[in-house]
Design a protein around this motif. Structure first.
Motif, PDB file in Angstrom:
ATOM      1  N   LEU A  36      -6.138   1.496   0.477  1.00 29.75           N
ATOM      2  CA  LEU A  36      -5.213   2.545   0.903  1.00 29.75           C
ATOM      3  C   LEU A  36      -5.791   3.328   2.079  1.00 29.75           C
ATOM      4  CD1 LEU A  36      -2.471   3.863  -0.039  1.00 29.75           C
ATOM      5  CD2 LEU A  36      -3.879   5.530  -1.249  1.00 29.75           C
ATOM      6  N   ASP A  37      -7.069   3.636   2.002  1.00 29.33           N
ATOM      7  CA  ASP A  37      -7.724   4.365   3.083  1.00 29.33           C
ATOM      8  C   ASP A  37      -7.800   3.530   4.356  1.00 29.33           C
ATOM      9  OD1 ASP A  37      -9.406   6.705   4.013  1.00 29.33           O
ATOM     10  OD2 ASP A  37     -10.851   5.077   4.263  1.00 29.33           O
ATOM     11  N   ARG A  38      -8.107   2.219   4.216  1.00 33.32           N
ATOM     12  CA  ARG A  38      -8.191   1.356   5.399  1.00 33.32           C
ATOM     13  C   ARG A  38      -6.825   1.094   6.013  1.00 33.32           C
ATOM     14  NH1 ARG A  38     -12.788  -1.013   2.682  1.00 33.32           N
ATOM     15  NH2 ARG A  38     -11.373  -2.144   1.299  1.00 33.32           N
ATOM     16  N   ALA A  39      -5.765   1.289   5.221  1.00 35.57           N
ATOM     17  CA  ALA A  39      -4.407   1.134   5.745  1.00 35.57           C
ATOM     18  C   ALA A  39      -3.911   2.410   6.419  1.00 35.57           C
ATOM     19  CB  ALA A  39      -3.455   0.742   4.624  1.00 35.57           C
ATOM     20  N   TRP A  40      -4.798   3.387   6.626  1.00 34.14           N
ATOM     21  CA  TRP A  40      -4.503   4.639   7.323  1.00 34.14           C
ATOM     22  C   TRP A  40      -3.453   5.458   6.577  1.00 34.14           C
ATOM     23  CZ3 TRP A  40      -8.037   5.234  10.999  1.00 34.14           C
ATOM     24  CH2 TRP A  40      -8.601   4.084  11.550  1.00 34.14           C
ATOM     25  N   LEU A  41      -3.466   5.356   5.250  1.00 31.15           N
ATOM     26  CA  LEU A  41      -2.546   6.127   4.436  1.00 31.15           C
ATOM     27  C   LEU A  41      -3.319   7.200   3.674  1.00 31.15           C
ATOM     28  CD1 LEU A  41      -0.496   3.143   2.995  1.00 31.15           C
ATOM     29  CD2 LEU A  41       0.295   4.774   4.716  1.00 31.15           C
ATOM     30  N   THR A  42      -2.723   8.362   3.503  1.00 35.47           N
ATOM     31  CA  THR A  42      -3.378   9.443   2.772  1.00 35.47           C
ATOM     32  C   THR A  42      -3.406   9.111   1.280  1.00 35.47           C
ATOM     33  OG1 THR A  42      -1.268  10.609   2.630  1.00 35.47           O
ATOM     34  CG2 THR A  42      -2.731  11.184   4.459  1.00 35.47           C
ATOM     35  N   PRO A  43      -4.373   9.641   0.537  1.00 31.94           N
ATOM     36  CA  PRO A  43      -4.523   9.272  -0.878  1.00 31.94           C
ATOM     37  C   PRO A  43      -3.307   9.563  -1.731  1.00 31.94           C
ATOM     38  CG  PRO A  43      -6.495  10.399  -0.073  1.00 31.94           C
ATOM     39  CD  PRO A  43      -5.463  10.540   0.989  1.00 31.94           C
ATOM     40  N   ASP A  44      -2.486  10.552  -1.347  1.00 26.04           N
ATOM     41  CA  ASP A  44      -1.339  10.909  -2.168  1.00 26.04           C
ATOM     42  C   ASP A  44      -0.096  10.069  -1.854  1.00 26.04           C
ATOM     43  OD1 ASP A  44      -1.267  12.066   0.318  1.00 26.04           O
ATOM     44  OD2 ASP A  44      -0.091  13.794  -0.316  1.00 26.04           O
ATOM     45  N   THR A  45      -0.217   9.094  -0.964  1.00 23.14           N
ATOM     46  CA  THR A  45       0.931   8.248  -0.637  1.00 23.14           C
ATOM     47  C   THR A  45       1.351   7.415  -1.842  1.00 23.14           C
ATOM     48  OG1 THR A  45       0.092   8.078   1.627  1.00 23.14           O
ATOM     49  CG2 THR A  45       1.811   6.530   0.978  1.00 23.14           C
ATOM     50  N   ILE A  46       0.371   6.869  -2.571  1.00 29.55           N
ATOM     51  CA  ILE A  46       0.622   6.026  -3.737  1.00 29.55           C
ATOM     52  C   ILE A  46      -0.146   6.609  -4.920  1.00 29.55           C
ATOM     53  CG2 ILE A  46       0.383   3.714  -4.717  1.00 29.55           C
ATOM     54  CD1 ILE A  46       0.396   2.631  -1.832  1.00 29.55           C
ATOM     55  N   ARG A  47       0.522   6.778  -6.051  1.00 28.67           N
ATOM     56  CA  ARG A  47      -0.134   7.231  -7.270  1.00 28.67           C
ATOM     57  C   ARG A  47      -0.753   6.040  -7.973  1.00 28.67           C
ATOM     58  NH1 ARG A  47       4.812   9.953  -9.765  1.00 28.67           N
ATOM     59  NH2 ARG A  47       3.824   9.258 -11.697  1.00 28.67           N
ATOM     60  N   LEU A  48      -2.064   6.073  -8.120  1.00 29.55           N
ATOM     61  CA  LEU A  48      -2.800   4.976  -8.749  1.00 29.55           C
ATOM     62  C   LEU A  48      -3.497   5.483  -9.997  1.00 29.55           C
ATOM     63  CD1 LEU A  48      -4.400   3.484  -5.495  1.00 29.55           C
ATOM     64  CD2 LEU A  48      -2.547   2.461  -6.818  1.00 29.55           C
ATOM     65  N   GLU A  49      -3.339   4.748 -11.093  1.00 25.78           N
ATOM     66  CA  GLU A  49      -3.950   5.153 -12.352  1.00 25.78           C
ATOM     67  C   GLU A  49      -4.428   3.937 -13.124  1.00 25.78           C
ATOM     68  OE1 GLU A  49      -1.553   7.621 -14.825  1.00 25.78           O
ATOM     69  OE2 GLU A  49      -0.918   8.943 -13.180  1.00 25.78           O
ATOM     70  N   VAL A  50      -5.480   4.123 -13.905  1.00 24.41           N
ATOM     71  CA  VAL A  50      -5.923   3.107 -14.850  1.00 24.41           C
ATOM     72  C   VAL A  50      -5.049   3.237 -16.090  1.00 24.41           C
ATOM     73  CG1 VAL A  50      -7.827   2.237 -16.248  1.00 24.41           C
ATOM     74  CG2 VAL A  50      -8.277   3.178 -13.969  1.00 24.41           C
ATOM     75  N   ALA A  51      -4.248   2.225 -16.369  1.00 22.86           N
ATOM     76  CA  ALA A  51      -3.311   2.306 -17.487  1.00 22.86           C
ATOM     77  C   ALA A  51      -2.905   0.903 -17.906  1.00 22.86           C
ATOM     78  CB  ALA A  51      -2.080   3.124 -17.108  1.00 22.86           C
ATOM     79  N   ASP A  52      -2.374   0.790 -19.123  1.00 22.29           N
ATOM     80  CA  ASP A  52      -1.941  -0.474 -19.707  1.00 22.29           C
ATOM     81  C   ASP A  52      -0.440  -0.615 -19.513  1.00 22.29           C
ATOM     82  OD1 ASP A  52      -1.273  -2.655 -21.316  1.00 22.29           O
ATOM     83  OD2 ASP A  52      -2.834  -2.189 -22.785  1.00 22.29           O
ATOM     84  N   ALA A  53       0.004  -1.719 -18.911  1.00 21.85           N
ATOM     85  CA  ALA A  53       1.426  -1.920 -18.635  1.00 21.85           C
ATOM     86  C   ALA A  53       2.264  -1.880 -19.897  1.00 21.85           C
ATOM     87  CB  ALA A  53       1.628  -3.250 -17.913  1.00 21.85           C
ATOM     88  N   ARG A  54       1.673  -2.217 -21.027  1.00 21.77           N
ATOM     89  CA  ARG A  54       2.424  -2.228 -22.284  1.00 21.77           C
ATOM     90  C   ARG A  54       2.777  -0.826 -22.762  1.00 21.77           C
ATOM     91  NH1 ARG A  54      -1.803  -6.234 -25.215  1.00 21.77           N
ATOM     92  NH2 ARG A  54      -3.194  -4.875 -23.984  1.00 21.77           N
ATOM     93  N   ASN A  55       2.126   0.205 -22.199  1.00 24.59           N
ATOM     94  CA  ASN A  55       2.362   1.583 -22.626  1.00 24.59           C
ATOM     95  C   ASN A  55       2.912   2.479 -21.521  1.00 24.59           C
ATOM     96  OD1 ASN A  55       1.229   0.923 -25.153  1.00 24.59           O
ATOM     97  ND2 ASN A  55      -0.832   1.304 -24.354  1.00 24.59           N
ATOM     98  N   VAL A  56       2.945   1.999 -20.292  1.00 26.79           N
ATOM     99  CA  VAL A  56       3.330   2.850 -19.163  1.00 26.79           C
ATOM    100  C   VAL A  56       4.833   3.106 -19.181  1.00 26.79           C
ATOM    101  CG1 VAL A  56       3.516   2.949 -16.652  1.00 26.79           C
ATOM    102  CG2 VAL A  56       1.423   2.132 -17.721  1.00 26.79           C
ATOM    103  N   LEU A  57       5.208   4.372 -19.060  1.00 26.68           N
ATOM    104  CA  LEU A  57       6.610   4.759 -18.955  1.00 26.68           C
ATOM    105  C   LEU A  57       7.029   4.802 -17.488  1.00 26.68           C
ATOM    106  CD1 LEU A  57       6.842   7.587 -21.632  1.00 26.68           C
ATOM    107  CD2 LEU A  57       7.509   5.179 -21.838  1.00 26.68           C
ATOM    108  N   PRO A  58       8.303   4.594 -17.207  1.00 33.76           N
ATOM    109  CA  PRO A  58       8.758   4.584 -15.808  1.00 33.76           C
ATOM    110  C   PRO A  58       8.637   5.961 -15.174  1.00 33.76           C
ATOM    111  CG  PRO A  58      10.622   4.496 -17.310  1.00 33.76           C
ATOM    112  CD  PRO A  58       9.400   4.328 -18.154  1.00 33.76           C
TER     113      PRO A  58
END
Length: 505
Positions: free
Chosen positions: A395-417
């Protein structure tokens, strides 16, 4: 269950500015001294400028050379049929700066003014082929039509069109789905390998590059009767080198790693076509991805998944198996209007006829249209913390600010939309990436999708053709694609809550 929310107010999202050449100075405070490959490029441009100032005559040869076997050929000196061994590639850092700064530009001998590089005429058009991954041909044609290339039509593993030189530059800059931009420079029926040699020799390569530049030739074929593609490749290379030697007094060196000029030879049942590669490195190499993760998906395929899914750049997007973040970063660039090639070099910049001022004007116009704020929610999660860290670095090398995409460690089986509607586009683990072969992963994930993702469009690429049965979902579409050498499908599901009421009971 894990709900991906944040209590912090949304920030204004901006693209970081890449430092210009004028901002970079040497330790002594003076202008930056160029060295290595950059110095060679400066020297080549100086050589081109001097030649075009001295010779402004137009080439008599057309940009697309089509001849027949009966066409009279200019006399070519007899040479050995045995392909000679390529010379060693030049070292890019070998005295490059000192030669560019002090040595006079050496002009090669020319037989007449027609052998000098000429400026490209404004109205001149070229036949162009833009290859792409299998399955993205129609999407690429739609992309090119949207860019203003009305005659672009889908073909086998790519698209064909005609355009002027400015159009070729724009395709390289803007296309998210193409792999390369190839300009057809010669086409003719061939019966033997020596016909390939003659075709290459009779093509005006001096218009595009010369003996002072390095060369690479690649060959591909479909149902060609030729016995050895390697030998066909050598015949084409020898024809190019012989022509430049006869007109400029020296053969170009061969460099298979970082050549100045690339030529592609394509063979079918009856004919040969020679293309000039204007892209250089494949266009899916945007210049930002170094951390690829365990099973990377190429950038142009990621953009293709977004195009085939019908994703609206104003709608939320979720990738629950985001890995190194390729799909999400492509989505961010699309939503912000960042051209795919805005921060990478191209092969056409090293050609003799390159107009650097015109190219800078095209890029300046493109940069002026980039948005500085992104309101679209882009969310990614992965069970592997190392993958999330790699995504943040990309994300940083793509010249995008950290808040552009929300990234989290999480399990797809439990993630809510993250919203009540949107698109889910993902490349989940399959094959060697999936350590646990138990179908419980897919059943539990599908239960989450059925119960919580009503009004979401779910798009999953996988080489497991039985994935819908494992998810117990019926796809609306199955789109054939290739992820590298893997035969895959993009499964498209429309999640409608009413369809799963009975199952929930």
């Amino acid at each position: 269950m894990t709900t991906m929310t944040t209590s912090q107010p949304k920030k204004t999202l901006t693209l970081k500015k890449k430092p210009s050449d004028s901002d970079v100075t040497s330790t002594s405070g003076g202008p930056r001294k160029r060295s290595g490959a950059r110095a060679r490029l400066v020297a080549q441009r100086e050589l081109t400028r001097r030649r075009t100032d001295t010779f402004d005559a137009e080439l008599a040869d057309a940009p697309v050379v089509e001849t027949s076997l009966d066409t009279a050929k200019p006399a070519r000196p007899e040479r050995s049929r045995t392909a000679e061994r390529p010379k060693a590639a030049r070292r890019p850092d070998q005295d490059a700066h000192s030669q560019a700064a002090t040595a006079p530009v050496v002009r090669r001998p020319r037989s007449d003014a027609r052998n000098s590089p000429s400026r490209i005429r404004v109205a001149e058009t070229f036949r162009v082929f833009t290859p792409c991954p299998h399955g993205l041909e129609e999407a690429l044609a739609a992309e090119l039509n949207a860019l203003g290339f009305d005659d672009a039509v889908a073909d086998r593993a790519g698209c064909r069109l005609t355009t002027d030189w400015s159009g070729i530059l724009r395709i390289n800059l803007y296309s998210r789905l193409a792999t390369r931009v190839l300009v057809q420079v010669a086409h003719r029926p061939v019966n033997t390998e020596n016909d390939i040699l003659d075709l290459a020799y009779n093509t005006p390569w001096e218009r595009w590059f010369g003996a002072e530049q390095t060369l690479r030739v690649d060959t591909s074929a479909i149902r060609s009767p030729m016995q050895s593609l390697q030998y066909c490749n050598l015949r084409a290379k020898d024809g190019i080198c012989d022509r430049l030697r006869d007109r400029e007094g020296q053969r170009p060196d061969i460099d298979t790693v970082r050549p100045d000029a690339r030529v592609h030879l394509f063979l079918d049942e009856t004919s040969a076509t020679l293309y000039l590669d204007t892209s250089g490195e494949s266009l899916f190499k945007r210049g930002w991805r170094l951390d690829k993760g365990e099973a990377p998906i190429r950038e142009n395929l990621a953009a293709g998944l977004l195009a085939l899914s019908g994703w609206d750049p104003n709608a939320p997007l979720l990738d629950p198996f985001c890995g190194s973040g390729t799909i999400l970063i492509e989505a961010a660039w699309i939503a912000l209007g960042v051209p795919a090639g805005i921060w990478r070099p191209f092969a056409f910049e090293r050609l003799r006829n390159h107009d650097d001022r015109h190219w800078k004007d095209i890029k300046a116009e493109a940069r002026s249209r980039i948005a500085t704020r992104l309101d679209t929610p882009l969310v990614g999660c992965d069970l592997n913390p190392a993958a999330i860290e790699a995504a943040r670095q990309n994300l940083d090398r793509a010249w995008l600010t950290p808040d552009t995409i929300r990234l989290e460690v999480a399990d797809a089986r439990n993630v809510l939309p993250p919203a009540d509607h949107g698109w889910l586009v993902t490349n989940p683990p399959y094959g060697e990436r999936l350590e646990d072969s138990d179908d419980d992963l897919w059943w539990q994930w599908s239960q989450n999708l059925k119960q919580n993702y009503s009004n979401w469009h779910v798009n999953i690429i996988s080489s497991d053709l039985e994935l819908p049965q494992k998810l117990r979902l019926k796809p609306r579409r199955r789109i054939p694609l290739h992820n590298g050498a893997l035969d895959c499908r993009l499964f498209v599901f429309d999640m409608v809550k009413e369809s799963y009421r009975r199952e929930k009971k």
